[in-house]
Design an enzyme around this catalytic site. Structure first.
Site, PDB file in Angstrom:
ATOM      1  N   CYS A  62      97.780  37.641  26.426  1.00 21.67           N
ATOM      2  CA  CYS A  62      98.773  37.577  25.337  1.00 21.67           C
ATOM      3  C   CYS A  62     100.201  37.354  25.807  1.00 21.67           C
ATOM      4  O   CYS A  62     100.782  36.299  25.550  1.00 21.67           O
ATOM      5  CB  CYS A  62      98.699  38.863  24.518  1.00 21.67           C
ATOM      6  SG  CYS A  62      97.113  39.102  23.731  1.00 21.67           S
TER       7      CYS A  62
HETATM    8  N1  LIG Z   1      92.362  40.188  24.245  1.00 21.01           N
HETATM    9  C1  LIG Z   1      93.316  40.737  23.523  1.00 21.01           C
HETATM   10  O1  LIG Z   1      93.704  41.885  23.791  1.00 21.01           O
HETATM   11  C2  LIG Z   1      93.950  40.020  22.331  1.00 21.01           C
HETATM   12  C3  LIG Z   1      94.816  40.773  21.495  1.00 21.01           C
HETATM   13  C4  LIG Z   1      95.364  40.144  20.394  1.00 21.01           C
HETATM   14  C5  LIG Z   1      95.110  38.802  20.140  1.00 21.01           C
HETATM   15  N2  LIG Z   1      94.290  38.087  20.973  1.00 21.01           N
HETATM   16  C6  LIG Z   1      94.037  36.698  20.623  1.00 21.01           C
HETATM   17  O2  LIG Z   1      92.720  36.582  20.094  1.00 21.01           O
HETATM   18  C7  LIG Z   1      92.131  35.311  20.463  1.00 21.01           C
HETATM   19  C8  LIG Z   1      90.825  35.546  21.205  1.00 21.01           C
HETATM   20  O3  LIG Z   1      91.103  36.274  22.389  1.00 21.01           O
HETATM   21  P1  LIG Z   1      89.976  37.037  23.198  1.00 21.01           P
HETATM   22  O4  LIG Z   1      90.705  37.901  24.178  1.00 21.01           O
HETATM   23  O5  LIG Z   1      88.992  37.656  22.272  1.00 21.01           O
HETATM   24  O6  LIG Z   1      89.293  35.806  23.960  1.00 21.01           O
HETATM   25  P2  LIG Z   1      87.895  35.800  24.752  1.00 21.01           P
HETATM   26  O7  LIG Z   1      87.984  34.703  25.731  1.00 21.01           O
HETATM   27  O8  LIG Z   1      87.582  37.195  25.210  1.00 21.01           O
HETATM   28  O9  LIG Z   1      86.824  35.441  23.635  1.00 21.01           O
HETATM   29  C9  LIG Z   1      86.779  34.233  22.976  1.00 21.01           C
HETATM   30  C10 LIG Z   1      85.321  33.890  22.706  1.00 21.01           C
HETATM   31  O10 LIG Z   1      85.286  32.678  21.956  1.00 21.01           O
HETATM   32  C11 LIG Z   1      84.182  31.920  22.397  1.00 21.01           C
HETATM   33  N3  LIG Z   1      84.391  30.531  22.002  1.00 21.01           N
HETATM   34  C12 LIG Z   1      85.209  29.600  22.549  1.00 21.01           C
HETATM   35  N4  LIG Z   1      85.127  28.455  21.876  1.00 21.01           N
HETATM   36  C13 LIG Z   1      84.236  28.641  20.873  1.00 21.01           C
HETATM   37  C14 LIG Z   1      83.732  27.821  19.831  1.00 21.01           C
HETATM   38  N5  LIG Z   1      84.143  26.570  19.686  1.00 21.01           N
HETATM   39  N6  LIG Z   1      82.830  28.349  18.989  1.00 21.01           N
HETATM   40  C15 LIG Z   1      82.411  29.629  19.152  1.00 21.01           C
HETATM   41  N7  LIG Z   1      82.857  30.474  20.104  1.00 21.01           N
HETATM   42  C16 LIG Z   1      83.771  29.985  20.951  1.00 21.01           C
HETATM   43  C17 LIG Z   1      84.142  32.164  23.894  1.00 21.01           C
HETATM   44  O11 LIG Z   1      82.866  31.864  24.427  1.00 21.01           O
HETATM   45  C18 LIG Z   1      84.489  33.644  23.959  1.00 21.01           C
HETATM   46  O12 LIG Z   1      83.337  34.463  23.913  1.00 21.01           O
HETATM   47  C19 LIG Z   1      93.205  34.613  21.300  1.00 21.01           C
HETATM   48  O13 LIG Z   1      93.955  33.787  20.460  1.00 21.01           O
HETATM   49  C20 LIG Z   1      94.072  35.747  21.802  1.00 21.01           C
HETATM   50  O14 LIG Z   1      95.383  35.317  22.085  1.00 21.01           O
HETATM   51  C21 LIG Z   1      93.700  38.684  22.051  1.00 21.01           C
END
Ligand SMILES: NC(=O)c1ccc[n+]([C@@H]2O[C@H](COP(=O)([O-])OP(=O)(O)OC[C@H]3O[C@@H](n4cnc5c(N)ncnc54)[C@H](O)[C@@H]3O)[C@@H](O)[C@H]2O)c1
Length: 428
Positions: free
Chosen positions: A260
């Site tokens: 983030c």
């Molecule tokens: N990790 C955090 O603490 C956090 C906190 C707030 C916001 N976010 C935001 O949330 C979003 C997701 O982050 P995350 O940490 O969960 O990411 P992550 O990488 O842990 O998970 C994302 C998932 O999406 C899947 N994916 C990718 N492309 C895909 C598609 N076309 N169809 C289906 N699945 C697909 C991946 O395989 C993965 O499992 C980002 O925008 C991030 O900035 C994350």
């Protein structure tokens, strides 16, 4: 009610479990079959989510995972939680959102609600995603289907932070879209905070993360200034935070990490250019924060110098590979920058992290993949010339570290309470 959540990562998986616990039927969709299989087998792949929590919802029949997006035809809402990284030119990469939009569009039915949760610049939901969904479905947002944005506020590794208790900001493409999105989240989240548009909701998330990035940069800069004056910045922060109003503590460190704070502010920087605006605070904060690993490495060199040792050829242990305490997430971790910089100066590098036993393959650090954490014992720790504390996991015995290590550089102020003799610990 039946919903689909796309992306079973750090954000999507806990959200699936929270909706399922609230009585909603959830299908979790991901393109990664390993994650889908793990969910269906009740095996967690995220350290702070117990397998038991997944097993409970799988056996309740309210949660299942799949790779086939056909099931979207049968759900009332789709929530998208896919990655939003920066590309190699440090520009927003919304390709995961666009490709998810293309995949789900042909399955959309009249009246369905689509919510984006991935952090992104204002305009992504009502411009980029809307266009993809409308083109692929032949339906119109706000007329045939509902569209909304609701940012995630996950705090991984903080046991006090529970998805249901974190207020959820929601913005709709139309007032009717907002009402649908509010009704959806109210089933699983205690407090829903409506705002007037998707763009306000997108901008809210960016403000929250920019606020952190800028304040961390401020204390990082003060750390370098106060250190040169012989003043301990942590002592200053601890004193300042006794002020009961108008102050909130942020802590310095070896650089920014995670999915983030190092990334999201630059989504706004990029979008602001379209409006002829500069984001000088964001860029200055980025400059200060990205200079931190170099600052820490210089402190390492100073500490070794006192021991009549050059960095070149010294054995240095990085303590903590995850980007924050008590998690196994090493994405964008500053520990990798420290390892690179020290390796470039000829040091022999190893790491210890109880939560990252082996470095997994990744795009950014492919050459470290397969490297294993060293064991935690006197013989192993004392064999290093210097231990560099990059992440302060709770499970580590800093008392043992104090006994076993020859020299310690502490970027997290965890050694202070042990009151070691002068020269043993260097704050950085
Ligand atoms: N990790 C955090 O603490 C956090 C906190 C707030 C916001 N976010 C935001 O949330 C979003 C997701 O982050 P995350 O940490 O969960 O990411 P992550 O990488 O842990 O998970 C994302 C998932 O999406 C899947 N994916 C990718 N492309 C895909 C598609 N076309 N169809 C289906 N699945 C697909 C991946 O395989 C993965 O499992 C980002 O925008 C991030 O900035 C994350």
């Amino acid at each position: 009610m039946k919903i689909a959540i796309v992306g079973l990562g750090y954000v999507g998986l806990p959200l699936c479990l929270q909706f399922a616990r609230s009585g909603v039927s959830v299908v979790g969709l991901d393109i990664d079959p390993a994650k889908v299989n793990a969910c269906n087998d009740g095996r967690s792949y995220i350290r702070h989510i117990p397998s038991e929590a997944i097993r409970e919802q799988i056996s309740s029949g309210r949660f299942a995972a799949a790779v086939d997006f056909d099931c979207i035809k049968a759900v009332e809402a789709v929530i998208i939680c896919v990655p939003t990284p920066l590309n190699k030119n440090r520009e927003p990469d919304i390709s995961y959102i666009v490709s998810t939009g293309r995949t789900i569009a042909p399955h959309l039915t009249k009246g369905i609600l689509v919510v984006l949760e991935s952090t992104t610049y204002p305009g992504t939901t009502d411009e980029d995603l809307r266009q993809v969904l409308e083109a692929g479905s032949g339906l119109r947002a706000g007329v045939d289907f509902h569209l909304a944005f609701s940012p995630e506020r996950e705090d991984p590794g903080n046991p006090a932070s529970k998805v249901e208790n974190i207020p959820k900001v929601v913005g709709g493409y139309t007032p009717a879209c907002l009402e649908r999105a509010k009704a959806l989240y109210s089933q699983a989240i205690k407090t829903v905070v409506p705002v007037s548009s998707c763009r306000v909701a997108e901008a809210t998330k960016l403000l929250e993360n920019i606020f952190r990035g800028v304040n961390i940069a401020l204390v990082n800069e003060l750390k370098t200034v106060y250190t040169s004056m012989g003043i301990d910045v942590w002592e200053v922060i601890n004193a300042a935070k006794t002020k009961p109003f108008g102050y909130m503590p942020f802590y310095p460190g070896p650089g920014l990490g995670g999915h983030c704070i190092p990334i999201d502010p630059f989504y706004l920087t990029w979008k602001a250019r379209e409006y002829g605006k500069n984001t000088r605070f964001i860029e200055l904060a980025g400059e200060i924060n990205t200079a931190m690993p170099e600052y820490v490495v210089n402190r390492v060199a100073e500490a070794l110098n006192v021991l009549h040792k050059p960095v070149n050829g010294s054995r240095i242990l990085i303590l903590g590979l995850a980007y924050k305490p008590n998690v196994d997430d090493d994405r964008e971790s500053p520990s990798y920058h420290l390892m690179e910089l020290l390796k470039q100066r000829g040091a022999e590098i190893a790491y210890y992290d109880p939560h990252v036993p082996v470095i997994r393959p990744s795009r950014e650090h492919s050459h470290w993949a397969g490297t294993k954490s060293i064991p935690w014992n006197r013989e192993a720790i004392s064999s290093f010339d210097l231990v560099l504390i990059a992440t302060a996991h709770d499970g580590v015995s800093y008392k043992e570290l104090a006994e076993w290590a020859n020299c310690i550089v502490d970027t997290r102020n965890v050694m202070t309470e042990l009151r070691l003799p002068p020269g043993k610990v260097w704050k950085a």
